[in-house]
Motif scaffolding. Structure first.
Motif, PDB file in Angstrom:
ATOM      1  N   PHE A 200       8.050  18.518  13.734  1.00 41.27           N
ATOM      2  CA  PHE A 200       7.870  19.198  12.459  1.00 41.27           C
ATOM      3  C   PHE A 200       7.058  18.373  11.466  1.00 41.27           C
ATOM      4  O   PHE A 200       6.962  18.731  10.292  1.00 41.27           O
ATOM      5  N   GLU A 201       6.450  17.286  11.959  1.00 40.87           N
ATOM      6  CA  GLU A 201       5.568  16.507  11.096  1.00 40.87           C
ATOM      7  C   GLU A 201       4.339  17.316  10.702  1.00 40.87           C
ATOM      8  O   GLU A 201       3.704  17.034   9.681  1.00 40.87           O
ATOM      9  N   ALA A 202       3.987  18.309  11.518  1.00 38.40           N
ATOM     10  CA  ALA A 202       2.861  19.201  11.209  1.00 38.40           C
ATOM     11  C   ALA A 202       3.356  20.536  10.654  1.00 38.40           C
ATOM     12  O   ALA A 202       2.721  21.573  10.838  1.00 38.40           O
ATOM     13  N   ASP A 203       4.522  20.514   9.974  1.00 40.41           N
ATOM     14  CA  ASP A 203       5.110  21.708   9.350  1.00 40.41           C
ATOM     15  C   ASP A 203       5.728  22.617  10.419  1.00 40.41           C
ATOM     16  O   ASP A 203       6.082  22.174  11.504  1.00 40.41           O
ATOM     17  N   ALA A 204       5.862  23.885  10.091  1.00 41.84           N
ATOM     18  CA  ALA A 204       6.599  24.819  10.945  1.00 41.84           C
ATOM     19  C   ALA A 204       5.914  25.020  12.289  1.00 41.84           C
ATOM     20  O   ALA A 204       4.698  24.899  12.424  1.00 41.84           O
TER      21      ALA A 204
END
Length: 289
Positions: A200-204
C-alpha cells in the motif's frame, strides 16, 4: 452529536452514527470489535459511504450538464448528517434527502438510504438511491469499511484475501488520485493474495473488474470474515501504510480517468439513474459466530 444507534442480536452488536450513516463498531458476542476504531493517528474513517462519487475528481471538481461543481474526494455523503427513519432491534435506516446544501454541490433531487441489518452472525449494509427528479442522474456509490489487521485472534499470522471466483483480476494503481489508462498484472494467484503493508506504499490496490461477488479476508485456519457483494462490480483494498486495519471496498464507480476531463457521467462504472428509478447496492459480511 447524538448517540449512535445500536442494533444487534445474540451474535452481533453494531453501532451506527447519524453522521454519514457510518458504522462505528461491529462486535461479536465475545465483546471483540472487528471494525477499525477511527484513531486519528492513521485515519478517522471507520466505514464511510461514498456518494455521489467514488474516489477523486480532477481538481476536486465535476462537470454536470455543462456546469462545474466542487466535489471532494468520495463525495459529500460521508460528511453529512442523515435522518434516522426506521429502527428495530436488528435493523435501522438512515436517509439523506437532497437539499439546498446538496444542490450547490450536486444539482439533483435524490434520496440516499442506508440500511444496516443483522441476521445471525451476518451484517448487511445496503444503500438505496432514488432519483426524485425529472432528468437522468449520474452517480457513483461505494462502501469503505475498515476491518482490523490483524483480526482478533489472528495476531502474528499472515492475512489473506481469497476471491470466491478464484480469479486473478488485473490491478489499477492511482496516479495523482486518478485512474491511469493501463492496467498492471494481478497480485492474486489462483484467487489468493497474502496482504503485506508494503503493498500500500503506492496507495490503494484497485481491481476495476473481475474480483467477483464475494471474498474471504482472514487467517487460514483462524479468524475469517466472508463478504458477498450485490451490484458492486469494482473492488479496492486500502490501508494507511503500517496502520492496523485493512479496508475491503466494494464499489459501483471509481475515480476519474486521468486526462478524461471533469464530466461526472464519464467516470468509470458510473450509474445513470432514470427519473423515478431506484438502484440498490449492498454488502454482507459474516463473522465468526
Amino acid at each position: 452529536m447524538s448517540h449512535p444507534v445500536r442494533i444487534g442480536n445474540e451474535f452481533l452488536t453494531i453501532e451506527i452514527s447519524a453522521l454519514g450513516a457510518e458504522m462505528q463498531s461491529l462486535k461479536t458476542r465475545d465483546g471483540r470489535d472487528w471494525l477499525w476504531n477511527g484513531n486519528s493517528k492513521y485515519w478517522t474513517g471507520r466505514s464511510p459511504i461514498l456518494f455521489p462519487i467514488v474516489g477523486k475528481a480532477a481538481d476536486d471538481h465535476v462537470e454536470i450538464n455543462g456546469h462545474v461543481f466542487p466535489m471532494a474526494q468520495h463525495g459529500f455523503a460521508r460528511r453529512t448528517t442523515f435522518d434516522l427513519t426506521a429502527s428495530t432491534p436488528n435493523m435501522c435506516r438512515f436517509e439523506l434527502v437532497a437539499s439546498d446544501v446538496t444542490h450547490a454541490l450536486y444539482p439533483f433531487d435524490f434520496l440516499l438510504a442506508l440500511d444496516h441489518s443483522v441476521d445471525g452472525a451476518k451484517l448487511t449494509v445496503a444503500a438505496e438511491v432514488e432519483n426524485r427528479g425529472q432528468t437522468d442522474m449520474p452517480f457513483g456509490l461505494g462502501f469503505h469499511p475498515a476491518f482490523l489487521w490483524p483480526l482478533p485472534g489472528g495476531e502474528g499470522k499472515p492475512h489473506q484475501v481469497t476471491l470466491d471466483n478464484g480469479a486473478e483480476p488485473a490491478l489499477s494503481r492511482l496516479e495523482g488520485g486518478l485512474i491511469p489508462p493501463t492496467l498492471q498484472d494481478s497480485p492474486f494467484k489462483d484467487g489468493r493474495l497474502t496482504v503485506q503493508h508494503s503493498m500500500f506504499e503506492a496507495d490503494a490496490m484497485i481491481f476495476p473488474q473481475g474480483a467477483g461477488d464475494g471474498l474471504t479476508y482472514g487467517v487460514e485456519g483462524g479468524p475469517q470474515l466472508h463478504f458477498t457483494f450485490e451490484n458492486l462490480p469494482n473492488l479496492a483494498l486500502w490501508q494507511k501504510v503500517g496502520a492496523p486495519f485493512l479496508c475491503i471496498e466494494p464499489w459501483h464507480g471509481m475515480a476519474a480517468k486521468a486526462g478524461a476531463g471533469l464530466e461526472l457521467a464519464a467516470r468509470p462504472s458510473t450509474t445513470i439513474l432514470a427519473p423515478g428509478a431506484k438502484a440498490r447496492f449492498a454488502f454482507t459480511v459474516e463473522l465468526p459466530a
